[in-house]
Design a protein around this motif. Structure first.
Motif, PDB file in Angstrom:
ATOM      1  N   ALA A 129      -6.826   5.730  -3.785  1.00 30.03           N
ATOM      2  CA  ALA A 129      -6.196   5.024  -2.668  1.00 30.03           C
ATOM      3  C   ALA A 129      -7.106   4.971  -1.447  1.00 30.03           C
ATOM      4  N   VAL A 130      -7.013   3.869  -0.715  1.00 31.59           N
ATOM      5  CA  VAL A 130      -7.719   3.700   0.559  1.00 31.59           C
ATOM      6  C   VAL A 130      -6.713   3.236   1.598  1.00 31.59           C
ATOM      7  N   VAL A 131      -6.748   3.845   2.765  1.00 32.84           N
ATOM      8  CA  VAL A 131      -5.890   3.427   3.871  1.00 32.84           C
ATOM      9  C   VAL A 131      -6.620   2.371   4.687  1.00 32.84           C
ATOM     10  N   ASN A 132      -5.960   1.254   4.897  1.00 32.12           N
ATOM     11  CA  ASN A 132      -6.491   0.211   5.780  1.00 32.12           C
ATOM     12  C   ASN A 132      -5.457  -0.055   6.866  1.00 32.12           C
ATOM     13  N   GLY A 143     -12.320  -6.089  -3.946  1.00 28.23           N
ATOM     14  CA  GLY A 143     -12.169  -4.780  -3.317  1.00 28.23           C
ATOM     15  C   GLY A 143     -11.987  -4.893  -1.827  1.00 28.23           C
ATOM     16  N   ALA A 144     -12.848  -5.687  -1.184  1.00 29.41           N
ATOM     17  CA  ALA A 144     -12.752  -5.880   0.262  1.00 29.41           C
ATOM     18  C   ALA A 144     -11.460  -6.581   0.640  1.00 29.41           C
ATOM     19  N   LEU A 145     -11.017  -7.502  -0.200  1.00 27.28           N
ATOM     20  CA  LEU A 145      -9.786  -8.230   0.075  1.00 27.28           C
ATOM     21  C   LEU A 145      -8.565  -7.321  -0.044  1.00 27.28           C
ATOM     22  N   SER A 146      -8.648  -6.301  -0.883  1.00 25.49           N
ATOM     23  CA  SER A 146      -7.522  -5.389  -1.042  1.00 25.49           C
ATOM     24  C   SER A 146      -7.240  -4.602   0.231  1.00 25.49           C
ATOM     25  N   VAL A 147      -8.254  -4.443   1.089  1.00 22.46           N
ATOM     26  CA  VAL A 147      -8.059  -3.721   2.346  1.00 22.46           C
ATOM     27  C   VAL A 147      -8.006  -4.683   3.536  1.00 22.46           C
ATOM     28  N   THR A 148      -7.824  -5.974   3.258  1.00 23.06           N
ATOM     29  CA  THR A 148      -7.690  -7.007   4.278  1.00 23.06           C
ATOM     30  C   THR A 148      -6.205  -7.351   4.437  1.00 23.06           C
ATOM     31  N   GLY A 149      -5.793  -7.651   5.668  1.00 27.01           N
ATOM     32  CA  GLY A 149      -4.375  -7.861   5.940  1.00 27.01           C
ATOM     33  C   GLY A 149      -3.876  -9.283   5.820  1.00 27.01           C
ATOM     34  N   ASN A 150      -4.722 -10.270   6.044  1.00 25.50           N
ATOM     35  CA  ASN A 150      -4.281 -11.653   6.117  1.00 25.50           C
ATOM     36  C   ASN A 150      -3.683 -12.135   4.800  1.00 25.50           C
ATOM     37  N   SER A 151      -2.423 -12.555   4.827  1.00 25.19           N
ATOM     38  CA  SER A 151      -1.710 -12.917   3.603  1.00 25.19           C
ATOM     39  C   SER A 151      -2.283 -14.172   2.956  1.00 25.19           C
ATOM     40  N   MET A 152      -2.751 -15.129   3.762  1.00 27.03           N
ATOM     41  CA  MET A 152      -3.331 -16.346   3.200  1.00 27.03           C
ATOM     42  C   MET A 152      -4.593 -16.016   2.407  1.00 27.03           C
ATOM     43  N   LYS A 153      -5.456 -15.189   2.984  1.00 28.72           N
ATOM     44  CA  LYS A 153      -6.690 -14.819   2.290  1.00 28.72           C
ATOM     45  C   LYS A 153      -6.391 -13.961   1.066  1.00 28.72           C
ATOM     46  N   ARG A 154      -5.439 -13.059   1.183  1.00 30.67           N
ATOM     47  CA  ARG A 154      -5.067 -12.220   0.042  1.00 30.67           C
ATOM     48  C   ARG A 154      -4.504 -13.067  -1.100  1.00 30.67           C
ATOM     49  N   LEU A 161      -3.492  -7.032  -5.570  1.00 31.65           N
ATOM     50  CA  LEU A 161      -4.537  -6.252  -4.903  1.00 31.65           C
ATOM     51  C   LEU A 161      -3.986  -4.844  -4.701  1.00 31.65           C
ATOM     52  N   VAL A 162      -4.568  -3.888  -5.391  1.00 27.35           N
ATOM     53  CA  VAL A 162      -3.970  -2.556  -5.465  1.00 27.35           C
ATOM     54  C   VAL A 162      -4.886  -1.481  -4.895  1.00 27.35           C
ATOM     55  N   HIS A 163      -4.371  -0.255  -4.885  1.00 28.20           N
ATOM     56  CA  HIS A 163      -5.096   0.943  -4.448  1.00 28.20           C
ATOM     57  C   HIS A 163      -5.440   0.923  -2.970  1.00 28.20           C
ATOM     58  N   ALA A 164      -4.683   0.189  -2.181  1.00 32.25           N
ATOM     59  CA  ALA A 164      -4.865   0.177  -0.726  1.00 32.25           C
ATOM     60  C   ALA A 164      -3.494   0.241  -0.063  1.00 32.25           C
ATOM     61  N   PRO A 199      -5.403   9.707  -0.194  1.00 28.92           N
ATOM     62  CA  PRO A 199      -6.411   8.659  -0.011  1.00 28.92           C
ATOM     63  C   PRO A 199      -7.838   9.196  -0.121  1.00 28.92           C
ATOM     64  N   ALA A 200      -8.707   8.362  -0.665  1.00 25.63           N
ATOM     65  CA  ALA A 200     -10.132   8.677  -0.677  1.00 25.63           C
ATOM     66  C   ALA A 200     -10.731   8.481   0.701  1.00 25.63           C
ATOM     67  N   ALA A 201     -10.267   7.445   1.392  1.00 25.77           N
ATOM     68  CA  ALA A 201     -10.898   7.078   2.656  1.00 25.77           C
ATOM     69  C   ALA A 201      -9.954   6.254   3.514  1.00 25.77           C
ATOM     70  N   VAL A 202     -10.338   6.127   4.755  1.00 22.40           N
ATOM     71  CA  VAL A 202      -9.715   5.207   5.695  1.00 22.40           C
ATOM     72  C   VAL A 202     -10.805   4.235   6.139  1.00 22.40           C
ATOM     73  N   ILE A 203     -10.523   2.949   6.094  1.00 19.52           N
ATOM     74  CA  ILE A 203     -11.480   1.954   6.560  1.00 19.52           C
ATOM     75  C   ILE A 203     -10.915   1.252   7.784  1.00 19.52           C
ATOM     76  N   VAL A 204     -11.728   1.120   8.832  1.00 21.22           N
ATOM     77  CA  VAL A 204     -11.220   0.611  10.101  1.00 21.22           C
ATOM     78  C   VAL A 204     -12.285  -0.180  10.853  1.00 21.22           C
ATOM     79  N   GLU A 205     -11.846  -1.194  11.563  1.00 20.49           N
ATOM     80  CA  GLU A 205     -12.671  -1.878  12.559  1.00 20.49           C
ATOM     81  C   GLU A 205     -12.256  -1.337  13.922  1.00 20.49           C
ATOM     82  N   THR A 206     -13.207  -0.951  14.753  1.00 21.85           N
ATOM     83  CA  THR A 206     -12.820  -0.457  16.072  1.00 21.85           C
ATOM     84  C   THR A 206     -12.317  -1.590  16.954  1.00 21.85           C
TER      85      THR A 206
END
Length: 420
Positions: A129-132, A143-154, A161-164, A199-206
């Motif tokens: 699991a990864v927290v976004n 993988g990158a899309l799984s931690v992205t929030g935008n529903s249109m792009k997802r 899109l799993v494990h996030a 979770p394995a990690a947290v990914i964040v944009e400042t």
């Protein structure tokens, strides 16, 4: 005149729809259409051109490099350009900031850097699991899309899109911070019945660019860093759009005084708009076996050459850092004036450094303002979940005159749209 080739191109194209002209050349903060019309560029390749179009210093380095038959493609073989970049990056960027991260070249673009970071975090921890965060954007590969929030792009993924696990970003619930930071996340982490896998990690944009110019407070970032340490989660900072000086300092997290376990960089790292991406990893986390993560374009040599020159020229002192902060305050002042002038529009000024946004209460107004700006010779895009924010990412090297002219066009466009 250039023949219209849009019928030959996939319908997935987007920016050419917002700006329906054929661009031919560019210099500094200006792009020119084929008929010679000049457009002031406050988009800068979505943050890939922090030092402007065809910066003459990097251009000469690139021309010299190519004209002398230097190596262009080399996978991850040792080259003089690669060595020079690594030494320059270490001496001018990492060491002065007390960072000892190792540099991985995962592929040509930002999504490659994110994919490598996620893959590495899972390998290190043995967790999936990864927290976004809400409204995050990290790329368009799966993988990158799984931690992205935008529903249109997802929705474009075509598969689940799993494990996030998305968590609330700073200010997500309210702007007065009445909800304690990480209340939800910490409760889930500590409750054996929550159903949240470790979770394995947290990914964040400042500072979330695509998400609507949402800037996390220093206190929030520091709290997140401590939470990661407490629960054995790796902290990944995605600095692909907000790094390379966009918020002022080279890394966007410097003000918070935190040290991420993994950092992703791309976009402006080459200094010239050439493809290059880095995944920076703490030495004790550098556990990939040789060849375990590879690809054909793991370091584009001309980008190494221009990247080295960029770092030497703009990051040997803090001149660009201070200039970016000063110009950012000019934008903030101009936007605050618009907020005060049009109270009925529910405007909000947002951002840090030269990543700025003007949020509209009615989302369609932002798009109308962006269109009005284009008609007046200024390129700006929109962002946010409903495209409710006019987003500014001008080159860090733009002149004071260009900044003033662009802000005047924005003010005129806002007036035109809100009075219509």
């Amino acid at each position: 005149m250039t023949t219209d080739t849009t019928a030959l191109e996939s319908d997935v194209r987007s920016y050419s729809r917002s700006w329906p002209v054929v661009f031919d050349r560019a210099q500094g903060a200006t792009m020119y259409a084929e008929d010679g019309t000049a457009y002031l560029d406050f988009f800068a390749g979505a943050g890939s051109l922090n030092y402007g179009h065809n910066n003459p210093h990097m251009k000469q380095v690139l021309l010299d490099y190519l004209s002398s038959d230097r190596v262009v493609h080399s996978l991850d073989m040792l080259t003089t350009a690669r060595s020079e970049f690594l030494q320059t990056f270490s001496e001018h960027i990492l060491k002065p900031r007390g960072l000892d991260h190792r540099v991985m070249f995962p592929g040509p673009g930002g999504a490659n850097a994110v994919e490598a970071a996620l893959k590495l975090a899972r390998k290190i921890t043995g967790r999936e699991a990864v927290v976004n965060f809400t409204n995050a954007f990290h790329g368009m590969t799966l993988g990158a899309l799984s931690v992205t929030g935008n529903s249109m792009k997802r929705g474009g993924a075509g598969i689940p899109l799993v494990h996030a696990t998305p968590m609330p970003y700073d200010d997500y619930f309210d702007e007065r911070h009445e909800v304690p930071d990480f209340l939800y996340l910490e409760r889930l982490l500590e409750d054996a019945g929550s159903g949240l896998n470790e979770p394995a990690a947290v990914i964040v944009e400042t500072l979330q660019g695509e998400g609507g110019i949402n800037s996390a407070r220093v206190e929030w970032l520091q709290g997140l860093s401590e939470l990661c340490k407490k629960h054995g989660m790796l902290l990944i900072v995605d600095d692909i759009q907000m790094g390379c000086g966009r918020t002022g300092p080279f890394f966007s997290f410097e003000e918070a005084g935190i040290v991420p376990d993994i950092i992703t960089l791309s976009k402006s790292i080459s200094g010239y708009g050439l493809p290059l991406a880095l995944t920076l990893v703490r030495p004790d986390l550098d556990v990939f076996e040789p060849g375990e993560h590879n690809g054909t374009f793991r370091g584009f040599a001309p980008a190494f050459a221009t990247g080295s020159e960029t770092i030497r020229r703009y990051w040997s002192d803090d001149s660009l850092h201070q200039s970016t902060l000063a110009k950012g305050l000019v934008i903030e002042s101009a936007f605050n004036s618009l907020v005060a002038k049009y109270p009925e529009a529910n405007l909000m000024a947002k951002g840090r450094g030269l990543a700025r946004g003007l949020q509209f209460g009615e989302s369609d107004k932002a798009g109308a303002v962006a269109k009005a700006c284009f008609e007046r010779g200024l390129l700006v895009e929109t962002s946010g979940p409903e495209d409710e924010v006019v987003k500014l990412l001008p080159p860090l090297t733009l002149t004071d005159e260009e900044l003033t002219r662009g802000l005047d066009i924005i003010a005129e466009s806002v007036a035109a749209v809100l009075s219509a």
